[in-house]
Design an enzyme around this catalytic site. Structure first.
Site, PDB file in Angstrom:
ATOM      1  N   SER A  33       0.831  -1.198   0.000  1.00 43.09           N
ATOM      2  CA  SER A  33       0.000   0.000   0.000  1.00 43.09           C
ATOM      3  C   SER A  33       0.871   1.255   0.000  1.00 43.09           C
ATOM      4  CB  SER A  33      -0.962  -0.043   1.195  1.00 43.09           C
ATOM      5  OG  SER A  33      -1.990   0.887   1.065  1.00 43.09           O
ATOM      6  N   ASP A  55      -9.627  -5.355  -4.386  1.00 40.45           N
ATOM      7  CA  ASP A  55      -9.012  -4.335  -3.533  1.00 40.45           C
ATOM      8  C   ASP A  55      -9.911  -3.096  -3.542  1.00 40.45           C
ATOM      9  OD1 ASP A  55      -7.384  -2.244  -2.451  1.00 40.45           O
ATOM     10  OD2 ASP A  55      -5.591  -3.392  -2.967  1.00 40.45           O
ATOM     11  N   HIS A 111      -7.488  -5.788  -0.133  1.00 40.79           N
ATOM     12  CA  HIS A 111      -6.297  -4.954   0.024  1.00 40.79           C
ATOM     13  C   HIS A 111      -5.318  -5.562   1.031  1.00 40.79           C
ATOM     14  CE1 HIS A 111      -3.948  -1.324  -0.277  1.00 40.79           C
ATOM     15  NE2 HIS A 111      -4.052  -1.081   1.013  1.00 40.79           N
TER      16      HIS A 111
END
Length: 283
Positions: A104, A234, A263
């Site tokens: 991320s 995601d 995610h």
């Protein structure tokens, strides 16, 4: 401390910010540096650190400035400082032939570090659900996320950070809001716990850092082998604006997309992700 004993410590960056890090395993092992997501800490990599430690790697995870156990400072909450902080850590530990794994926001941090500071020290790069090339909707990125949605994160954080973190962890981050999902209270609480350890100002400014930074030129600069992993469910970093574009910009990339993965797939599907990363590292 012997070469085989786990350790931790602090590194002081160029602007005198103290950054906490964990450093486990033999100093003879190939180092893996883990870069965590927003608004978490190095603890988010517990599963991966134990897995790769058992495989003989030296594993290192830091807490980004203003996050976790690192110093809560008023400035430097941007990708340039994040990457420079990693460079300070790498120099202090004298890491060479290192693998950098970022999730991320940490994927953006790892990308900028490898592109701008990593020459001669980096062996491979792994991006997991990562924010590059650019999340924000712009004229040149019309499929990106609208600024109003990002402002919503900031407004909710300022109003009730604890509630926001509870909602993210129990909802889109791990896909626990999907029909048929099996939520884990322990996983959600651990996410909330890590977030609340950090500083509200760092997290507030971090929204701009992860969403408005354009990594296009960084990706073009990277020539080490790169593995790009992303789930097609995601809800935080949409697949359409991220992994396939990053893979095309990287000079030497392998793209793998997982059907139905969220995610936070490095937690919810750690067994799959760990083995795929190991396969890439041992090629």
């Amino acid at each position: 401390m012997t070469a085989e004993q786990p350790g931790h410590g602090y590194v002081t960056t160029e602007d005198s910010t103290r950054i906490f890090y964990k450093d486990w395993g033999s100093r003879d092992g190939q180092p893996i540096v883990f870069h965590h997501g927003w608004p978490l800490s190095g603890d988010d990599w517990d599963n991966q650190m134990l897995f790769f430690l058992a495989k003989g790697y030296r594993v290192i995870a830091h807490d980004r400035r203003g996050h976790g156990r690192s110093e809560q400072v008023s400035g430097g909450h941007d990708m340039d400082h994040y990457a420079a902080d990693v460079a300070s850590l790498v120099r202090q530990l004298d890491l060479r032939n290192a693998i950098h794994i970022g999730h991320s926001t940490g994927g953006g941090e790892a990308t900028r570090y490898v592109a701008r500071h990593g020459k001669g020290r980096v062996a491979k790069l792994v991006l997991i659900g990562a924010v590059p090339p650019l999340m924000l909707r712009t004229q040149n990125n019309p499929e990106g996320i609208a600024i109003e949605a990002l402002d919503g994160y900031r407004e909710a954080l300022a109003a009730n950070r604890s509630q926001l973190y509870n909602d993210i962890a129990n909802g889109p981050f791990y896909g626990f809001n999907r029909p048929g999902a099996t939520p884990s209270a322990a996983v959600s609480h651990n996410w909330w716990r890590q977030g609340m350890m950090g500083a509200a100002n760092a997290h507030y400014l971090g929204v701009k850092a992860f969403s408005e930074t354009d990594f296009t030129e960084d990706l073009k600069m990277i020539d080490v082998p790169a593995l790009v992993l992303h789930g097609d469910d995601d809800q935080v970093v949409p697949l359409a604006i991220s992994a396939p574009r990053s893979a095309r910009l990287l000079k030497n990339s392998t793209l793998k997309i997982y059907e139905g993965f969220p995610h936070g797939m490095a937690t919810t599907h750690a067994d799959v992700i760990n083995e795929d990363i190991l396969s890439f590292l041992t090629k």
